[in-house]
Motif scaffolding. Structure first.
Motif, mmCIF file in Angstrom:
data_model
loop_
_atom_site.group_PDB
_atom_site.id
_atom_site.type_symbol
_atom_site.label_atom_id
_atom_site.label_comp_id
_atom_site.label_asym_id
_atom_site.label_seq_id
_atom_site.Cartn_x
_atom_site.Cartn_y
_atom_site.Cartn_z
ATOM 1 N N GLY A 78 -36.974 -18.385 21.279
ATOM 2 C CA GLY A 78 -37.775 -19.591 21.487
ATOM 3 C C GLY A 78 -37.461 -20.714 20.523
ATOM 4 N N ARG A 79 -36.324 -20.643 19.828
ATOM 5 C CA ARG A 79 -35.918 -21.686 18.883
ATOM 6 C C ARG A 79 -34.722 -22.449 19.439
ATOM 7 N NH1 ARG A 79 -37.945 -21.200 13.640
ATOM 8 N NH2 ARG A 79 -38.936 -19.223 13.108
ATOM 9 N N THR A 80 -34.706 -23.742 19.216
ATOM 10 C CA THR A 80 -33.595 -24.579 19.674
ATOM 11 C C THR A 80 -32.684 -24.915 18.505
ATOM 12 O OG1 THR A 80 -34.928 -25.554 21.437
ATOM 13 C CG2 THR A 80 -32.938 -26.736 20.786
ATOM 14 N N ARG A 152 -35.858 -31.945 13.370
ATOM 15 C CA ARG A 152 -35.823 -33.345 12.983
ATOM 16 C C ARG A 152 -34.719 -34.098 13.721
ATOM 17 N NH1 ARG A 152 -35.343 -33.666 6.832
ATOM 18 N NH2 ARG A 152 -35.632 -35.877 7.246
ATOM 19 N N ILE A 153 -33.581 -33.431 13.961
ATOM 20 C CA ILE A 153 -32.513 -34.054 14.756
ATOM 21 C C ILE A 153 -33.005 -34.290 16.175
ATOM 22 C CG2 ILE A 153 -30.245 -33.673 15.804
ATOM 23 C CD1 ILE A 153 -29.430 -32.183 13.262
ATOM 24 N N ARG A 154 -33.676 -33.287 16.760
ATOM 25 C CA ARG A 154 -34.173 -33.420 18.125
ATOM 26 C C ARG A 154 -35.156 -34.583 18.246
ATOM 27 N NH1 ARG A 154 -38.356 -32.575 21.051
ATOM 28 N NH2 ARG A 154 -39.560 -31.782 19.279
ATOM 29 N N GLU A 155 -36.079 -34.675 17.298
ATOM 30 C CA GLU A 155 -37.057 -35.763 17.337
ATOM 31 C C GLU A 155 -36.385 -37.126 17.189
ATOM 32 O OE1 GLU A 155 -39.727 -34.808 14.201
ATOM 33 O OE2 GLU A 155 -40.808 -33.259 15.345
ATOM 34 N N LEU A 156 -35.406 -37.197 16.298
ATOM 35 C CA LEU A 156 -34.697 -38.452 16.062
ATOM 36 C C LEU A 156 -33.922 -38.880 17.306
ATOM 37 C CD1 LEU A 156 -34.249 -40.426 13.671
ATOM 38 C CD2 LEU A 156 -32.193 -39.120 13.099
ATOM 39 N N VAL A 157 -33.242 -37.929 17.946
ATOM 40 C CA VAL A 157 -32.468 -38.230 19.147
ATOM 41 C C VAL A 157 -33.393 -38.617 20.296
ATOM 42 C CG1 VAL A 157 -30.966 -37.245 20.920
ATOM 43 C CG2 VAL A 157 -30.489 -36.815 18.499
ATOM 44 N N ASP A 158 -34.455 -37.843 20.510
ATOM 45 C CA ASP A 158 -35.378 -38.134 21.613
ATOM 46 C C ASP A 158 -35.977 -39.536 21.476
ATOM 47 O OD1 ASP A 158 -34.896 -35.669 22.682
ATOM 48 O OD2 ASP A 158 -36.789 -34.754 22.049
ATOM 49 N N ARG A 159 -36.356 -39.899 20.259
ATOM 50 C CA ARG A 159 -36.972 -41.206 20.033
ATOM 51 C C ARG A 159 -35.984 -42.341 20.310
ATOM 52 N NH1 ARG A 159 -38.676 -40.242 15.395
ATOM 53 N NH2 ARG A 159 -37.196 -41.328 14.064
#
Length: 304
Positions: A78-80, A152-159
């Motif tokens: 369940g981890r990306t 943090r990478i995922r959040e940065l990219v999504d935003r």
């Protein structure tokens, strides 16, 4: 209005220099001058004053099967985790053990960076459907681990993938170019202030070119790796480029084993050959055993 403030901050930085500030800057907003260097290390920035003078090219290969197996295992849990987050985490952990790769050269002087950050480009689609790029910057801390870095990478990219969203750097550049003649003045002033250590920290934090490492993922567009130049503007010391996986030439006949190729360009002025060698040995060690990246990058003492 806030971009006018940024320009005013840059202009204010000129006055100490005009009034006779010593250019032998000991501290900058992003680093401290390194003392006690060997004569050779002190001389190299004078022999090669430009970053493009000092670029060394190298390729490296990572076991793609190990990375893919680990990514699948974490997905079942369940981890990306992605190739990008694995490479950034391994690079950061190796850099903490070999801190000279986080040094930088400015105006023929070597500085120790007081933080660690990574810049990278992401592809996005504008509201009108046209493809575009934007550059983002991630600051890391010793208490980070692979999973916090991935998130943090995922959040940065999504935003930043939002069609209607422009990050601070995009907005600032668009504003500069909206006024005829302003771009040349602003970037020329920023370059000079950076040279003498007076560029404000807010501008440095905004700039993707003031970074410990720049990384790009050409595998995401099914392209071979390249050797990407470092930038004369800013403080980028190392540029890493991921290419699409290729067959492992040392694999047994009939094997489908693959490698992930990396094109690496380094500023040779910040570290010696043996120091770079030790760094890349650590970098490879962590990518061969990604479980080691699940603990805080700076060691257990940084865990909460």
């Amino acid at each position: 209005m806030k971009y006018t403030v940024c320009v005013c901050m840059m202009i204010e930085g000129v006055f100490p220099f005009i009034l006779g500030k010593n250019e032998e800057t000991i501290m900058r907003p992003d680093g401290t001058r390194v003392k006690g260097l060997t004569p050779v290390m002190q001389a190299i920035p004078h022999i090669m004053p430009k970053r493009y003078d000092a670029m060394n090219w190298a390729n490296d290969y990572v076991d793609e099967d190990i990375l893919k197996a680990y990514i699948r295992e974490k997905r079942r849990e369940g981890r990306t985790v992605t190739h990008m987050s694995l490479l950034i985490a391994a690079y950061y952990k190796a850099a903490l053990e070999n801190p000279k790769v986080n040094y930088f050269v400015m105006n023929r002087k070597i500085y120790k960076r007081n933080h660690f950050c990574v810049s990278f480009v992401i592809l996005k689609t504008r509201a009108d459907g046209t493809p575009d790029e934007t550059t983002v910057k991630l600051f890391l801390k010793p208490e980070d681990d692979l999973f916090t870095i991935s998130e943090r990478i995922r959040e940065l990219v999504d935003r930043n993938l939002q069609a209607e969203h422009d990050n601070s750097m995009d907005k600032f550049v668009n504003w500069v170019f909206s006024i005829p003649g302003l771009a040349r003045t602003v970037f020329g002033l920023a370059y000079r202030l950076d040279q003498i250590g007076l560029l404000p920290r807010k501008i440095i934090d905004l700039s993707p070119f003031h970074t410990s490492m720049f990384i790009t993922n050409l595998a995401s567009i099914n392209t071979r790796f390249i050797y990407h130049h470092t930038y004369e503007f800013g403080t980028t010391g190392v540029f890493v480029c991921m290419g699409k996986p290729v067959p492992d030439p040392n694999a047994p006949a009939g094997s489908r084993k693959k490698q992930l190729p990396l094109g690496v360009v380094m500023d040779e002025r910040i570290a010696t050959g043996i120091e770079y060698s030790r760094f890349f040995a650590a970098f490879q060690r962590y990518l061969k055993n990604p479980v080691l990246l699940e603990k805080p990058m700076g060691g257990e003492e940084h865990a909460e």
